[in-house]
Design an enzyme around this catalytic site. Structure first.
Site, PDB file in Angstrom:
ATOM      1  N   ARG A  74      23.771   9.711  -1.573  1.00 12.27           N
ATOM      2  CA  ARG A  74      24.543  10.888  -1.172  1.00 12.27           C
ATOM      3  C   ARG A  74      25.593  10.527  -0.126  1.00 12.27           C
ATOM      4  O   ARG A  74      26.717  11.042  -0.139  1.00 12.27           O
ATOM      5  CB  ARG A  74      23.593  11.952  -0.624  1.00 12.27           C
ATOM      6  CG  ARG A  74      24.282  13.264  -0.244  1.00 12.27           C
ATOM      7  CD  ARG A  74      23.248  14.350   0.029  1.00 12.27           C
ATOM      8  NE  ARG A  74      23.880  15.622   0.342  1.00 12.27           N
ATOM      9  CZ  ARG A  74      23.825  16.219   1.526  1.00 12.27           C
ATOM     10  NH1 ARG A  74      23.160  15.647   2.528  1.00 12.27           N
ATOM     11  NH2 ARG A  74      24.419  17.374   1.730  1.00 12.27           N
TER      12      ARG A  74
ATOM     13  N   HIS B 135      29.507  11.433  -0.383  1.00 13.24           N
ATOM     14  CA  HIS B 135      30.211  12.234   0.617  1.00 13.24           C
ATOM     15  C   HIS B 135      31.317  11.439   1.303  1.00 13.24           C
ATOM     16  O   HIS B 135      32.282  12.031   1.797  1.00 13.24           O
ATOM     17  CB  HIS B 135      29.213  12.769   1.658  1.00 13.24           C
ATOM     18  CG  HIS B 135      28.481  13.985   1.203  1.00 13.24           C
ATOM     19  ND1 HIS B 135      28.379  15.131   1.965  1.00 13.24           N
ATOM     20  CD2 HIS B 135      27.841  14.271   0.044  1.00 13.24           C
ATOM     21  CE1 HIS B 135      27.694  16.042   1.304  1.00 13.24           C
ATOM     22  NE2 HIS B 135      27.348  15.542   0.135  1.00 13.24           N
TER      23      HIS B 135
ATOM     24  N   ASN C 250      27.981  18.295   5.830  1.00 12.31           N
ATOM     25  CA  ASN C 250      27.347  17.066   6.327  1.00 12.31           C
ATOM     26  C   ASN C 250      26.402  17.282   7.497  1.00 12.31           C
ATOM     27  O   ASN C 250      25.364  16.618   7.603  1.00 12.31           O
ATOM     28  CB  ASN C 250      28.425  16.067   6.762  1.00 12.31           C
ATOM     29  CG  ASN C 250      29.309  15.616   5.622  1.00 12.31           C
ATOM     30  OD1 ASN C 250      28.895  15.606   4.463  1.00 12.31           O
ATOM     31  ND2 ASN C 250      30.543  15.240   5.940  1.00 12.31           N
TER      32      ASN C 250
ATOM     33  N   HIS D  17      20.053  13.888  -8.301  1.00 11.75           N
ATOM     34  CA  HIS D  17      19.120  14.876  -7.752  1.00 11.75           C
ATOM     35  C   HIS D  17      17.734  14.763  -8.387  1.00 11.75           C
ATOM     36  O   HIS D  17      16.870  15.610  -8.153  1.00 11.75           O
ATOM     37  CB  HIS D  17      19.677  16.294  -7.937  1.00 11.75           C
ATOM     38  CG  HIS D  17      20.795  16.613  -6.994  1.00 11.75           C
ATOM     39  ND1 HIS D  17      21.442  17.824  -6.961  1.00 11.75           N
ATOM     40  CD2 HIS D  17      21.386  15.860  -6.038  1.00 11.75           C
ATOM     41  CE1 HIS D  17      22.380  17.809  -6.028  1.00 11.75           C
ATOM     42  NE2 HIS D  17      22.375  16.617  -5.459  1.00 11.75           N
TER      43      HIS D  17
END
Length: 317
Positions: free
Chosen positions: A60, A64, A92, A191
């Site tokens: 992740r 990001h 975040n 996920h």
């Protein structure tokens, strides 16, 4: 005439040399820091063995980073380095993890090759090694990114997909970064591991909507009250929460996606067929996920003389 030809040849050489400098390459550190990748791998394996959830966090973190200003390690700059630190952006703050793991991996590499390997490349390699550590696919990481000297909280808040995004919004967000709907669905498959905080799915499990399995919603309410408990954690995949597999897609087909932005991938829209395909073929999903991660790693990198090589990832040199 000969002078003109010679000048033209020199120009072509310079242009070729410049274009080569701007290309990422899996062999970028073969001469300057040949043990970089093995050192990073050892560091990431150690971190994931301590906490298996960290694998999801590192994947992740790379996502990001790349979606804001490109894959330039801008997300690692803290508020002491810049007042516009992305760490404090809404998508975040309090949820992105793994900064200390990247710091440790970078520190290990700095000991053997000071000032050579970028933080952006450490983040990219860490995501691959984290995937492998929990049974996910491997891929060849292209290297040669350099680190930004700026960060953008505003871009982080506008460019990162949200947990309540519609299929149309998600498609638009990924398309802006050069990623297709198939890339988007494959990347969402990360996920299959990791956890989410209660506030990100609270509305969904109490909505009594037609797009969520009633028994699944009831189970999820046990750890996520209608009010309060915002930071309570729940696995994104209840079935195999610590294994990188294709159960995430099977869950979506049973209306058991935890986040709204998960379930919209199988909701009568254009991506239903991709979800169905991945639910039937784990091999196809793993292959597509690896390809999409490589593609994501190519988003607007700084190369050549652009950017810097940060010695400490959270700080400017």
């Amino acid at each position: 005439m000969n002078y003109q030809i010679s000048s033209y040849v020199v120009l072509l050489i310079l242009l070729f040399h410049g274009s080569c400098n701007a290309q990422l390459s899996s062999t970028f550190y073969d001469q300057t820091c040949p043990n970089a990748l093995s050192n990073i791998r050892t560091s990431i394996r150690r971190a994931v063995s301590r906490e298996r959830r960290m694998a999801a966090s590192l994947i992740r973190l790379h996502f990001h980073d790349c979606f804001v200003q490109g894959c330039d390690a801008s997300i690692l700059l803290d508020e002491n380095a810049t007042p516009t630190s992305e760490r404090n952006a809404l998508p975040n703050k309090g949820s992105v993890r793994g900064y200390e793991v990247i710091d440790a991996a970078k520190s290990d590499v700095e000991k053997i090759c000071p000032g050579v390997v970028s933080c952006a490349d450490v983040v990219a390699v860490a995501a691959r090694d984290a995937s492998v550590a929990v049974g996910g696919p491997s891929w060849t990481v292209k290297l040669g990114r350099r680190d930004s000297t700026t960060a953008s909280r505003s871009l982080a808040e506008s460019d990162l997909p949200g947990f309540q995004s519609s299929l149309e919004q998600l498609t638009r967000d990924f398309s802006r970064k050069g990623l297709s709907q198939r890339d988007m669905v494959a990347l969402s498959g990360s996920h299959t591991i990791g956890q989410a905080q209660c506030f990100t799915f609270q509305q969904r499990i109490y909505s009594n909507g037609t797009d969520i399995d009633a028994g699944f919603a009831s189970t999820r309410r046990r750890r996520c009250p209608a009010s309060g408990g915002n930071s309570n954690l729940a696995p994104l995949d209840l079935v195999t929460p610590n294994s990188f597999d294709n159960n995430y897609f099977k869950n979506l087909m049973q209306k058991k996606g935890l986040l709204q932005s998960d379930q919209v991938l199988f909701s009568g829209g254009a991506t239903d067929s991709i979800v169905s395909e991945y639910s039937r073929s784990p091999r196809t999903f793993l292959s597509d996920f690896a390809s999409a991660m490589v593609k994501m790693g190519d988003i607007d990198p700084l190369t050549g003389q652009q950017g810097v090589i940060r010695r400490v990832c959270s700080a400017l040199n």
